[in-house]
Enzyme design. Structure first.
Site, PDB file in Angstrom:
ATOM      1  N   SER A 159      -7.314 -33.628 -15.155  1.00 36.65           N
ATOM      2  CA  SER A 159      -5.933 -33.191 -14.967  1.00 36.65           C
ATOM      3  C   SER A 159      -5.818 -31.660 -14.948  1.00 36.65           C
ATOM      4  O   SER A 159      -6.329 -31.005 -14.060  1.00 36.65           O
ATOM      5  CB  SER A 159      -5.061 -33.817 -16.060  1.00 36.65           C
ATOM      6  OG  SER A 159      -3.704 -33.627 -15.800  1.00 36.65           O
TER       7      SER A 159
ATOM      8  N   ASP B 292     -11.683 -22.478  -5.664  1.00 34.93           N
ATOM      9  CA  ASP B 292     -11.137 -22.247  -4.321  1.00 34.93           C
ATOM     10  C   ASP B 292     -10.886 -20.771  -4.046  1.00 34.93           C
ATOM     11  O   ASP B 292     -10.895 -20.331  -2.890  1.00 34.93           O
ATOM     12  CB  ASP B 292      -9.842 -23.038  -4.129  1.00 34.93           C
ATOM     13  CG  ASP B 292     -10.098 -24.493  -3.749  1.00 34.93           C
ATOM     14  OD1 ASP B 292     -11.269 -24.837  -3.487  1.00 34.93           O
ATOM     15  OD2 ASP B 292      -9.133 -25.281  -3.711  1.00 34.93           O
TER      16      ASP B 292
ATOM     17  N   LYS C 223      -8.401 -36.784 -11.935  1.00 35.28           N
ATOM     18  CA  LYS C 223      -6.997 -37.164 -12.116  1.00 35.28           C
ATOM     19  C   LYS C 223      -6.138 -36.110 -11.414  1.00 35.28           C
ATOM     20  O   LYS C 223      -5.941 -35.022 -11.924  1.00 35.28           O
ATOM     21  CB  LYS C 223      -6.611 -37.248 -13.588  1.00 35.28           C
ATOM     22  CG  LYS C 223      -5.152 -37.667 -13.802  1.00 35.28           C
ATOM     23  CD  LYS C 223      -4.788 -37.707 -15.275  1.00 35.28           C
ATOM     24  CE  LYS C 223      -3.341 -38.136 -15.456  1.00 35.28           C
ATOM     25  NZ  LYS C 223      -2.373 -37.150 -14.931  1.00 35.28           N
TER      26      LYS C 223
END
Length: 501
Positions: free
Chosen positions: A311, A322, A336
């Site tokens: 999560s 990224d 998740k």
């Protein structure tokens, strides 16, 4: 009884109106009309069945039982493990957790919705909570709780499991743990006040070859996490660290607003995370602000992840990856990628429902996929004989008895005793034996901040940090974003399909 039946009808209509009315605005007029018509039809049928059962079932029925059953069944039909009805005990437990402390054993758990003879719905440990009875007992992410106080956990609900694990402080809970395929052992835990922890940090002093390394373990994302992270970063600035390790292993997640605030300390522009839903008001983009960035650029960052990272922990690791700001080491994360909201129905119950999915800066959702590390480092698995020996050792109390009779053992004494155990448990590595002894020695003193003797993932991170800043920068820039990795995986799958045709 008629009044209660009417109350159920009013409550149900209110729920459909309050929760789903906004969806109608997102649909076309024709679609909205069709949905309303179908909803009304099914509501009338549900109310009719409710009333019929009350009037005609062989025994008197408490309307509350039907109410609970109807809501549970409705939400379970979505086949989403994160969307569920919160009865009074679960709702209370959630409130306890939000307040910051409660009586329990310190295990973040999940449970499959379906149970079969081939795959029983045992409780799975998502992650142990730092410095709690479950953590100190050595329970790990991925372990299965197959029995709790003598009850097979595959045969009971999540609510019933929580009722066993949580309760009066000082009382014992007997569990049977399954690790891997064949290792099973009993564990007795004594409930304690579980305080929701957030951040621990310090300097890895042993890492002389890589300069001054700041080590920060983020345990969970709570309202206090961003403040605690900043305290750590301020301390690291005074120490003039040359690199940083962020440990997100076994972090089960937490608040999206908290992880956004933490990520903003490292990322100075662009999206950190976005949420997408079929509801317009659930679509959000959390964007970095240069004014809130407090960590200097150019200092190498390695992030440690494993299957217990979920999560919000995946949001932070995904955002740093990224943006090519960190190098990820360890194991693929849990996967998740959805966002839930808790909606109270009364003062004693409510529902938790998935309202959106989150996306990393490269516009990628990792739900049920997880985030792969840039460098995979896995702890060695035991062979069949090793599993038997490990089970035998855990079931015995020889380590605890030895430590009890040899108080305040030094590292040299731990190493010596591990060699004694090795003569008996030949298939278990010495580092693992030392870890078991060390855990027992530190049981009453609290957890070590890090363990360089045993932790091969942490050592791999330190090895990477031996690179120069330029070399590290080139390494991080060469890694692929999550979008690129998923596109690559899709292309490979498509290629395999074409080969089979």
């Amino acid at each position: 009884m008629k009044k209660l039946s009417h109350l159920f009808n009013v409550t149900a209509v209110f729920l459909f109106s309050a929760i789903f009315a906004s969806q109608c605005f997102a649909q076309s007029a024709t679609s909205s009309s069709e949905i309303n018509k179908k909803s009304q039809q099914y509501m009338e049928m549900m109310n009719g069945v409710f009333d019929f059962v009350q009037r005609n079932y062989v025994d008197d029925v408490d309307p509350e039982v039907l109410y609970h059953g109807a809501l549970k069944g409705m939400l379970e039909a979505l086949n989403d493990p994160y969307t569920l009805y919160l009865d009074s005990s679960t709702f209370r437990s959630l409130n306890d957790t939000t307040k910051g402390n409660f009586g329990g054993v310190g295990l973040s758990i999940s449970k499959p919705m379906e149970s079969t003879s081939e795959k029983p719905a045992y409780v799975e440990v998502a992650s142990p909570v730092e410095d709690t009875p479950g953590f100190r007992a050595g329970i790990l992410a991925g372990d299965l709780i197959i029995s709790a106080d003598g009850v097979d956990t595959s045969t009971i609900t999540m609510d019933q499991v929580l009722d066993i694990l949580r309760g009066p402080v000082g009382e014992k809970v007997d569990l049977v743990i399954r690790r891997g395929k064949n290792i099973e052992f009993p564990v007795t835990l004594t409930r304690a006040i579980i305080e929701v922890p957030t951040v621990k940090y310090g300097i890895i002093k042993e890492a002389k070859k890589v300069g001054t390394v700041g080590y920060m373990r983020i345990i969970e994302f709570t309202p206090q996490t961003a403040e605690r992270v900043q305290q750590a970063l301020d301390a690291f600035q005074k120490e003039q660290i040359s690199s940083l390790i962020i440990d997100l292993r076994n972090n089960p997640g937490g608040l999206i607003t908290s992880v956004y605030a933490v990520a903003d300390k490292f990322i100075d522009n662009g999206p950190i995370v976005s949420t997408k839903s079929r509801l317009a008001f659930e679509n959000s983009v959390f964007t970095a602000s240069p004014k809130k960035t407090t960590f200097p650029k150019g200092i190498p960052i390695v992030v440690l992840i494993n299957k217990g990272s979920a999560s919000a922990a995946e949001i932070l690791s995904g955002a740093l990856k990224d943006n090519h700001l960190a190098y990820l080491v360890g194991q693929r994360t849990y996967g998740k990628g959805s966002v839930q909201q808790v909606l109270p129905l009364s003062s004693t119950d409510g529902i938790k429902i998935t309202m959106a999915r989150y996306y990393t800066p490269s516009d990628t959702n990792i739900d049920k996929i997880g985030i792969p590390p840039d460098k995979e480092v896995l702890f060695p698995e035991l062979n069949e004989e090793g599993e038997k020996q490990y089970t035998q050792l855990l079931k015995s109390d020889e380590v605890s008895k030895y430590v009890e009779s040899h108080k305040y053992m030094t590292e040299a004494q731990i190493a010596q005793y591990a060699k004694v155990l090795k003569a008996k448990y030949t298939e278990i590595e010495l580092s693992s034996l030392r870890k078991i002894i060390r855990n027992e020695v530190n049981r009453t003193k609290g957890t070590l901040l890090y363990d360089l003797d045993w932790d091969i993932q942490l050592n791999a991170a330190l090895d990477i940090l031996t690179l120069s800043k330029d070399e590290f920068s080139k390494l991080v820039l060469s890694t692929k974003t999550l979008k690129e990795l998923q596109q690559e995986a899709s292309a490979n799958e498509e290629s395999l399909k074409n080969e089979k045709k």
